[in-house]
Scaffold this motif. Sequence first.
Motif, PDB file in Angstrom:
ATOM      1  N   ALA A   1       0.796  -1.229  -0.063  1.00  0.00           N
ATOM      2  CA  ALA A   1       0.160  -0.109   0.131  1.00  0.00           C
ATOM      3  C   ALA A   1       0.841   1.204  -0.060  1.00  0.00           C
ATOM      4  CB  ALA A   1      -0.897   0.133   1.117  1.00  0.00           C
ATOM      5  N   ALA A   2       1.684   1.310   0.888  1.00  0.00           N
ATOM      6  CA  ALA A   2       2.803   2.328   0.896  1.00  0.00           C
ATOM      7  C   ALA A   2       3.499   2.674  -0.273  1.00  0.00           C
ATOM      8  CB  ALA A   2       3.570   2.385   2.331  1.00  0.00           C
ATOM      9  N   SER A   3       3.920   1.415  -0.845  1.00  0.00           N
ATOM     10  CA  SER A   3       4.745   1.349  -1.937  1.00  0.00           C
ATOM     11  C   SER A   3       3.877   2.051  -3.265  1.00  0.00           C
ATOM     12  CB  SER A   3       5.112  -0.098  -2.133  1.00  0.00           C
ATOM     13  OG  SER A   3       5.965  -0.072  -3.177  1.00  0.00           O
ATOM     14  N   ALA A   4       2.605   1.749  -3.226  1.00  0.00           N
ATOM     15  CA  ALA A   4       1.969   2.108  -4.265  1.00  0.00           C
ATOM     16  C   ALA A   4       1.606   3.490  -4.183  1.00  0.00           C
ATOM     17  CB  ALA A   4       0.550   1.399  -4.322  1.00  0.00           C
ATOM     18  N   VAL A   5       1.493   4.248  -2.924  1.00  0.00           N
ATOM     19  CA  VAL A   5       1.223   5.526  -2.965  1.00  0.00           C
ATOM     20  C   VAL A   5       2.585   6.238  -3.263  1.00  0.00           C
ATOM     21  CG1 VAL A   5       0.625   7.426  -1.047  1.00  0.00           C
ATOM     22  CG2 VAL A   5      -0.732   5.220  -0.969  1.00  0.00           C
ATOM     23  N   TRP A   6       3.791   5.628  -2.856  1.00  0.00           N
ATOM     24  CA  TRP A   6       4.952   6.280  -3.104  1.00  0.00           C
ATOM     25  C   TRP A   6       5.223   6.541  -4.591  1.00  0.00           C
ATOM     26  CZ3 TRP A   6       8.377   9.711  -2.094  1.00  0.00           C
ATOM     27  CH2 TRP A   6       9.559   9.748  -2.471  1.00  0.00           C
ATOM     28  N   ALA A   7       4.866   5.295  -5.190  1.00  0.00           N
ATOM     29  CA  ALA A   7       4.883   5.289  -6.748  1.00  0.00           C
ATOM     30  C   ALA A   7       4.055   6.373  -7.334  1.00  0.00           C
ATOM     31  CB  ALA A   7       4.263   3.980  -7.166  1.00  0.00           C
ATOM     32  N   VAL A   8       3.052   6.727  -6.880  1.00  0.00           N
ATOM     33  CA  VAL A   8       2.181   7.657  -7.401  1.00  0.00           C
ATOM     34  C   VAL A   8       2.775   9.244  -6.918  1.00  0.00           C
ATOM     35  CG1 VAL A   8      -0.128   8.975  -7.120  1.00  0.00           C
ATOM     36  CG2 VAL A   8       0.101   6.281  -7.138  1.00  0.00           C
ATOM     37  N   LYS A   9       3.338   9.427  -5.985  1.00  0.00           N
ATOM     38  CA  LYS A   9       3.687  10.601  -5.419  1.00  0.00           C
ATOM     39  C   LYS A   9       5.328  10.698  -5.355  1.00  0.00           C
ATOM     40  CE  LYS A   9       0.098  12.446  -3.399  1.00  0.00           C
ATOM     41  NZ  LYS A   9      -0.760  13.610  -3.859  1.00  0.00           N
ATOM     42  N   LYS A  10       5.936   9.869  -6.124  1.00  0.00           N
ATOM     43  CA  LYS A  10       7.483   9.860  -6.014  1.00  0.00           C
ATOM     44  C   LYS A  10       7.900  11.130  -6.790  1.00  0.00           C
ATOM     45  CE  LYS A  10      11.572   7.306  -7.516  1.00  0.00           C
ATOM     46  NZ  LYS A  10      11.996   6.088  -7.918  1.00  0.00           N
ATOM     47  N   VAL A  11       7.730  11.311  -8.100  1.00  0.00           N
ATOM     48  CA  VAL A  11       8.184  12.303  -8.896  1.00  0.00           C
ATOM     49  C   VAL A  11       7.939  13.785  -8.234  1.00  0.00           C
ATOM     50  CG1 VAL A  11       8.160  13.451 -10.937  1.00  0.00           C
ATOM     51  CG2 VAL A  11       7.868  11.024 -11.070  1.00  0.00           C
ATOM     52  N   SER A  12       7.044  14.101  -7.738  1.00  0.00           N
ATOM     53  CA  SER A  12       6.503  15.300  -7.255  1.00  0.00           C
ATOM     54  C   SER A  12       7.295  15.682  -5.917  1.00  0.00           C
ATOM     55  CB  SER A  12       5.152  15.542  -7.030  1.00  0.00           C
ATOM     56  OG  SER A  12       4.492  14.615  -6.139  1.00  0.00           O
ATOM     57  N   TYR A  13       7.204  14.644  -5.058  1.00  0.00           N
ATOM     58  CA  TYR A  13       7.724  14.565  -3.697  1.00  0.00           C
ATOM     59  C   TYR A  13       9.394  14.478  -3.757  1.00  0.00           C
ATOM     60  CZ  TYR A  13       3.274  13.996  -1.168  1.00  0.00           C
ATOM     61  OH  TYR A  13       2.347  14.078  -0.562  1.00  0.00           O
ATOM     62  N   THR A  14       9.839  13.810  -4.618  1.00  0.00           N
ATOM     63  CA  THR A  14      11.348  13.721  -4.751  1.00  0.00           C
ATOM     64  C   THR A  14      11.796  15.119  -5.104  1.00  0.00           C
ATOM     65  OG1 THR A  14      11.291  11.419  -5.082  1.00  0.00           O
ATOM     66  CG2 THR A  14      13.222  12.622  -5.988  1.00  0.00           C
ATOM     67  N   ALA A  15      11.299  15.786  -6.125  1.00  0.00           N
ATOM     68  CA  ALA A  15      11.465  16.932  -6.740  1.00  0.00           C
ATOM     69  C   ALA A  15      11.527  18.103  -5.539  1.00  0.00           C
ATOM     70  CB  ALA A  15      10.772  17.500  -7.997  1.00  0.00           C
ATOM     71  N   LEU A  16      10.475  18.141  -4.732  1.00  0.00           N
ATOM     72  CA  LEU A  16      10.189  18.961  -3.815  1.00  0.00           C
ATOM     73  C   LEU A  16      11.236  18.960  -2.396  1.00  0.00           C
ATOM     74  CD1 LEU A  16       6.289  19.062  -3.104  1.00  0.00           C
ATOM     75  CD2 LEU A  16       7.604  20.898  -4.090  1.00  0.00           C
ATOM     76  N   ILE A  17      11.505  17.618  -2.068  1.00  0.00           N
ATOM     77  CA  ILE A  17      12.371  17.193  -1.074  1.00  0.00           C
ATOM     78  C   ILE A  17      14.049  17.636  -1.752  1.00  0.00           C
ATOM     79  CG2 ILE A  17      13.837  15.586   0.220  1.00  0.00           C
ATOM     80  CD1 ILE A  17      10.960  14.046   0.302  1.00  0.00           C
ATOM     81  N   ASN A  18      14.267  17.170  -2.928  1.00  0.00           N
ATOM     82  CA  ASN A  18      15.381  17.830  -3.395  1.00  0.00           C
ATOM     83  C   ASN A  18      15.866  19.141  -3.402  1.00  0.00           C
ATOM     84  OD1 ASN A  18      16.357  14.967  -3.676  1.00  0.00           O
ATOM     85  ND2 ASN A  18      15.772  14.817  -5.812  1.00  0.00           N
TER      86      ASN A  18
END
Length: 381
Positions: free
Chosen positions: A226-243
Amino acid sequence: MSHFGKMVLCLAVVSLAATACTQVAPPRADGSDGEATIIRVIDGDTVVAAVSGKETTVRLLNIDTPETKAPDRPVQCLGNEATTFTESLLRPGDKVNLEYDVTRLDQYGRTLAGVYKDKSLVNADIAAAGLGVAVLFEPNDRFYAEVLAAQEEAEENSAGLFATNIECTVPAMADTAVEGLSALSDTVPATAADVDSSLTVVTAAIAVGKAKSKTLGALADSSDVAASAVWAVKKVSYTALINSGMERATTIRTKLVAKQAALVEVKKEKAAEAARTKAKAKAKIQAKAEAQARAERIAVAQAEAERTAVAKAAAERKAAAQRAAEREAAAARAAERRRQAAPPTTYRAPVKEKKDSGGSYPGYTGPRCYAPGGQSWKPCT
């Protein structure tokens, strides 16, 4: 291989060749077994129901909820909440309809089905609440689109696994990292105390950002589907924001470290200047003390010289007086010796002067020294 990949591979192989991994039973013409009665809920995506009079474990198709029953893993984020939610939908005794797809049983012998209650797909209802995610285990894709649409609805509503106010969720972890980094001030403080304080805050925010980023990145190979699926959805946007936040925070920290070093140098210089000032003041005090000591020594020497001069003058006066006294005494002794040495004086009757004596000293009345025979005289010298 991930848990997700293993399940896909196993089910794909079974669909092509009947192996011990699953059992395939022919569905009814309408794809359903008709009514079933809920006996109990095992977890968010698994229930036990009476199907054709037989107690059957039913695994809801195309939905995966956080685990609560894995013996070697802790309860996953919102696992208990997912179970509670499913229990609220499917109570013991509730009548439901089961509908199937290509593969009827999974590798654990559980019946794979879409569960309908009051014509609503419970599989999708769970996803709409944000307590499960859409999963596709080929060839069973019958309910995937509806469950995925429900998941996207949950995402739009920030519900359940997509909530930002539930600490364990992917959005909450990402937001914690991003908010902490975004809250950092670009202004470099002027004082050392404020710089140290800001540096502590920045360092903590960077540490949290790194930790959250690492945790989120690990979800790609996590058993938490479940968490992995949510991360897959949000990965691109969150990674850019965090970086982006991490780069900014790193820049701020670099500035603060430079300012801290500069302030340390200023502090050192001030300390050195204070030391020099103190040394000058000490030298001035010491010089003044030495000058005063010299003045005191000179005054003492002058006083001693004056005392010596006074004593010497007194001694000289005393010596002079003593010498004068000695001279007077010597003169008195000499006079006494002369007196004693002089012959005794014989009394002679005064001789009457002759008025016309022919003397050369008329009017002289001092001592007279007579020539032999006593006929002539002259003043005694």
